[in-house]
Design a protein around this motif. Structure first.
Motif, PDB file in Angstrom:
ATOM      1  N   LEU A 240       0.827  -1.204   0.000  1.00  0.00           N
ATOM      2  CA  LEU A 240       0.000   0.000   0.000  1.00  0.00           C
ATOM      3  C   LEU A 240       0.863   1.256   0.000  1.00  0.00           C
ATOM      4  O   LEU A 240       0.490   2.279  -0.614  1.00  0.00           O
ATOM      5  N   ARG A 241       1.990   1.203   0.667  1.00  0.00           N
ATOM      6  CA  ARG A 241       2.886   2.367   0.662  1.00  0.00           C
ATOM      7  C   ARG A 241       3.549   2.549  -0.694  1.00  0.00           C
ATOM      8  O   ARG A 241       3.758   3.668  -1.139  1.00  0.00           O
ATOM      9  N   ARG A 242       3.864   1.449  -1.370  1.00  0.00           N
ATOM     10  CA  ARG A 242       4.415   1.554  -2.720  1.00  0.00           C
ATOM     11  C   ARG A 242       3.380   2.099  -3.693  1.00  0.00           C
ATOM     12  O   ARG A 242       3.696   2.912  -4.571  1.00  0.00           O
ATOM     13  N   ASP A 243       2.144   1.643  -3.558  1.00  0.00           N
ATOM     14  CA  ASP A 243       1.085   2.078  -4.470  1.00  0.00           C
ATOM     15  C   ASP A 243       0.853   3.577  -4.402  1.00  0.00           C
ATOM     16  O   ASP A 243       0.506   4.210  -5.411  1.00  0.00           O
ATOM     17  N   GLN A 244       0.971   4.161  -3.216  1.00  0.00           N
ATOM     18  CA  GLN A 244       0.756   5.594  -2.993  1.00  0.00           C
ATOM     19  C   GLN A 244      -0.621   6.055  -3.478  1.00  0.00           C
ATOM     20  O   GLN A 244      -0.777   7.169  -3.987  1.00  0.00           O
ATOM     21  N   VAL A 245      -1.601   5.171  -3.322  1.00  0.00           N
ATOM     22  CA  VAL A 245      -2.978   5.547  -3.648  1.00  0.00           C
ATOM     23  C   VAL A 245      -3.647   6.186  -2.439  1.00  0.00           C
ATOM     24  O   VAL A 245      -4.274   7.233  -2.556  1.00  0.00           O
ATOM     25  N   ALA A 246      -3.491   5.575  -1.276  1.00  0.00           N
ATOM     26  CA  ALA A 246      -4.047   6.156  -0.053  1.00  0.00           C
ATOM     27  C   ALA A 246      -3.189   7.327   0.404  1.00  0.00           C
ATOM     28  O   ALA A 246      -1.975   7.376   0.157  1.00  0.00           O
ATOM     29  N   ALA A 247      -3.816   8.263   1.082  1.00  0.00           N
ATOM     30  CA  ALA A 247      -3.081   9.423   1.588  1.00  0.00           C
ATOM     31  C   ALA A 247      -2.094   9.021   2.668  1.00  0.00           C
ATOM     32  O   ALA A 247      -1.001   9.590   2.779  1.00  0.00           O
ATOM     33  N   SER A 248      -2.463   8.029   3.498  1.00  0.00           N
ATOM     34  CA  SER A 248      -1.589   7.614   4.588  1.00  0.00           C
ATOM     35  C   SER A 248      -1.861   6.154   4.926  1.00  0.00           C
ATOM     36  O   SER A 248      -3.015   5.706   4.913  1.00  0.00           O
ATOM     37  N   VAL A 249      -0.801   5.419   5.221  1.00  0.00           N
ATOM     38  CA  VAL A 249      -0.892   4.008   5.593  1.00  0.00           C
ATOM     39  C   VAL A 249      -0.094   3.828   6.880  1.00  0.00           C
ATOM     40  O   VAL A 249       1.120   4.040   6.903  1.00  0.00           O
ATOM     41  N   LEU A 250      -0.770   3.430   7.964  1.00  0.00           N
ATOM     42  CA  LEU A 250      -0.141   3.368   9.285  1.00  0.00           C
ATOM     43  C   LEU A 250      -0.344   1.984   9.907  1.00  0.00           C
ATOM     44  O   LEU A 250      -1.241   1.235   9.522  1.00  0.00           O
ATOM     45  N   ALA A 251       0.495   1.676  10.887  1.00  0.00           N
ATOM     46  CA  ALA A 251       0.405   0.405  11.597  1.00  0.00           C
ATOM     47  C   ALA A 251       0.304   0.647  13.092  1.00  0.00           C
ATOM     48  O   ALA A 251       0.894   1.589  13.630  1.00  0.00           O
ATOM     49  N   VAL A 252      -0.465  -0.224  13.757  1.00  0.00           N
ATOM     50  CA  VAL A 252      -0.600  -0.214  15.208  1.00  0.00           C
ATOM     51  C   VAL A 252      -0.229  -1.605  15.697  1.00  0.00           C
ATOM     52  O   VAL A 252      -0.756  -2.599  15.185  1.00  0.00           O
ATOM     53  N   GLY A 253       0.678  -1.692  16.666  1.00  0.00           N
ATOM     54  CA  GLY A 253       1.034  -3.012  17.165  1.00  0.00           C
ATOM     55  C   GLY A 253       2.294  -2.996  17.985  1.00  0.00           C
ATOM     56  O   GLY A 253       2.837  -1.948  18.328  1.00  0.00           O
ATOM     57  N   ALA A 254       2.790  -4.201  18.285  1.00  0.00           N
ATOM     58  CA  ALA A 254       3.986  -4.349  19.097  1.00  0.00           C
ATOM     59  C   ALA A 254       5.230  -4.123  18.255  1.00  0.00           C
ATOM     60  O   ALA A 254       5.270  -4.453  17.068  1.00  0.00           O
ATOM     61  N   ASP A 255       6.234  -3.540  18.873  1.00  0.00           N
ATOM     62  CA  ASP A 255       7.511  -3.307  18.217  1.00  0.00           C
ATOM     63  C   ASP A 255       8.413  -4.509  18.487  1.00  0.00           C
ATOM     64  O   ASP A 255       9.013  -4.627  19.559  1.00  0.00           O
ATOM     65  N   HIS A 256       8.489  -5.404  17.511  1.00  0.00           N
ATOM     66  CA  HIS A 256       9.280  -6.627  17.679  1.00  0.00           C
ATOM     67  C   HIS A 256      10.740  -6.440  17.307  1.00  0.00           C
ATOM     68  O   HIS A 256      11.549  -7.340  17.511  1.00  0.00           O
ATOM     69  N   GLY A 257      11.081  -5.300  16.721  1.00  0.00           N
ATOM     70  CA  GLY A 257      12.469  -5.003  16.433  1.00  0.00           C
ATOM     71  C   GLY A 257      13.019  -5.640  15.184  1.00  0.00           C
ATOM     72  O   GLY A 257      14.075  -5.252  14.700  1.00  0.00           O
TER      73      GLY A 257
END
Length: 395
Positions: A316-333
């Protein structure tokens, strides 16, 4: 009219989700803001209450979950049905008894598809007020049509019809959520998370003390997340998104449904919100995206699911169709850090769902305020109500 956000760091600790309580009061959102903010305290109170009620709960449940000939139905309407959807598969995999999530709205319209008169059934009802007609009718439907029945009412309102009708019945246990969980605002916030944690703890298979301690641990992390995420969530809600897409896999699909519903409710339907799975989104629903769209992925903690989540985020970030693409979750490193992150916790996706939901609840609240609506009552004309109205129960 919207009021300016307080962005001075030295004042944030004294604010309520980036605004003062007086500002929220003027905006008509004080109840909802407080009910989002006080969830860690509600969860701690829940842990204490479950500890005190342990003997009563275990006596009522007995060996029900250990018998493969019995079944458990998790039911509710709207947000309450999503509680069951988040919890059901984890509980079903833990016990010999069958555990299913079936919305009360489906039970009432198609009982022949869902009820087995010969199979002992425990109906677990989730209800904030306990006054919705579907909740009450579902209990009576199961009682009439199934030979061996028991009823566990997980509710936030001791004075609601569901709790009152279950009093002094041998076949019923009322499990009341802590004071303050029965949200005064329109949207279910603290009521949702409290009832979800309650069912996971009460019907879980880990040691009782472990389950109760997990609630307290989540409360600690929730306090940090509320503080750390608040500035970014408030800023995100000020952007002119017209379409919000929440995505989650497994139990987090139902979390995505609840997050999308919060946007629809608190923006009075002015912002379109959809939910899907990360793999399912490519199969048509992806066509909804445009330059006014925000995509939020609730990242799974399951090892097999994580690369699927990341693949879609990258795409989705490569497509750049949506204005913003975000993630919510644990930081596994070992992968890109989520935009809204928490330390890794040894809990399942179902148990972590209330933590991730804090981001979505805040976003919906701030988006409502940004649109000039009153979050505590986004439908002043009464077209949609806090307790559903206008339902006729048919035999």
């Amino acid at each position: 009219m919207d009021l300016p956000l307080n962005t001075r760091p030295n004042e944030r600790m004294n604010d309520l989700l980036q605004r003062t309580p007086d500002d929220w009061r003027r905006l008509g959102g004080l109840d909802t803001a407080e009910e989002i903010q006080h969830q860690p305290a509600i969860w701690r109170a829940l842990a204490d209450e479950l500890g005190a009620q342990r003997a009563r709960i275990e006596s009522f449940l007995g060996d029900w979950l250990a018998d493969p000939g019995r079944r458990v139905i998790l039911t509710g309407a709207g947000s309450s049905s999503y509680i069951g959807e988040i919890a059901a598969d984890e509980l079903d995999s833990a016990w010999p008894a069958q555990v299913r999530a079936i919305a009360s709205t489906s039970l009432l319209t198609h009982p022949a598809l869902y009820l087995d008169a010969e199979r002992p059934t425990l109906l677990v009802s989730f209800a904030r007020s306990g006054n919705s007609p579907e909740s009450l009718a579902a209990v009576e439907l199961v009682r009439r049509n199934v030979g061996d029945t028991r009823f566990l009412n997980i509710t936030c309102n001791a004075d609601g019809d569901l709790a009152r009708q279950g009093e002094d019945r041998d076949d019923t246990l009322n499990l009341l959520m802590p004071d303050g969980s029965c949200d005064r605002g329109f949207a279910m916030t603290s009521s949702f998370s409290a009832m979800l944690l309650a069912v996971l703890a009460v019907l879980g298979r880990d040691a009782w003390d472990t389950r109760v301690q997990q609630i307290a641990q989540l409360a600690q992390h929730a306090e940090i997340a509320l503080q750390d995420w608040a500035p970014a969530v408030a800023a995100l809600a000020r952007q002119p998104f017209e379409r919000i897409v929440y995505l989650g896999s497994g139990p987090l699909e139902a979390l995505a449904k609840e997050a999308a519903l919060k946007v629809l409710e608190l923006t009075s339907g002015r912002v379109l919100a959809l939910a899907n799975t990360c793999l399912g989104f490519r199969h048509g629903p992806k066509s909804v995206l445009d330059r006014q769209s925000l995509v939020v992925v609730f990242r799974s903690g399951a090892t097999i699911a994580q690369p699927y989540d990341q693949d879609l985020l990258d795409e989705l970030r490569r497509d750049q169709v949506a204005a913003s693409v975000l993630a919510v979750g644990a930081d596994h490193g070992d992968q890109a850090r989520p935009d809204f992150a928490a330390p890794p916790l040894p809990f399942s996706d179902a148990w972590l769902a209330p933590l991730w939901l804090l981001m979505a609840q805040q976003f919906a609240l701030h988006k409502s305020a940004a649109l000039g609506l009153t979050p505590d009552n986004p439908f002043p004309d009464g077209t949609v109500n806090r307790v559903v109205q206008g339902v006729t129960i048919h035999s």
